[in-house]
Design a protein around this motif. Sequence first.
Motif: not given
Length: 169
Positions: A150-169
Amino acid sequence: MATRNATTGILSEGKAAEREELIELLKKAYWMEIETVMSYIASSINPDGVRAQEIIESLQEDVQEELGHAQQFARRIKELYGVVPGSLEFAAEQSYLQPPEHQTDIVHVVKGVIEAETGAIEHYNRIIEFTDGLDFVTQDMVIAILHDEEGHRRLFEGYLREYEAEGLA
Ligand SMILES: [Fe+2]
Ligand SMILES: [Fe+2]
């Protein structure tokens, strides 16, 4: 003097059928961890680019954690009178964690990791439910491993949020 089998709990003779079923669930978990180790080694080395560094370092750490999980599952299989399977029984499933077309495609890696962790979370929840009232030792072990995933998934969801915020994902 003959030794005595356990009369209660998962190691008792009366629980042989449940034990067999549980060992199969643990073998699947073991293979999932092994495949994750392979995928995370590749994914922690292949990526290129400035933004890849954080992902690379995270995955390098995770390789060791997932390897530790594989060893815990293997040990528990043996304690339950099972045998840790040989490599010929392995069948790969992580199509989503194959190397991307471009080594700078970090979003592909991040999404692949989230998929792998989600699969582990689903399977481990299943083991926790199966062992409830049946085998508290395995349950306790898998709860701790689930916490890691669960910790691993949350960390990578955080990375994805950054890309989504920039319209890259
Ligand atoms: Fe794991
Ligand atoms: Fe994980």
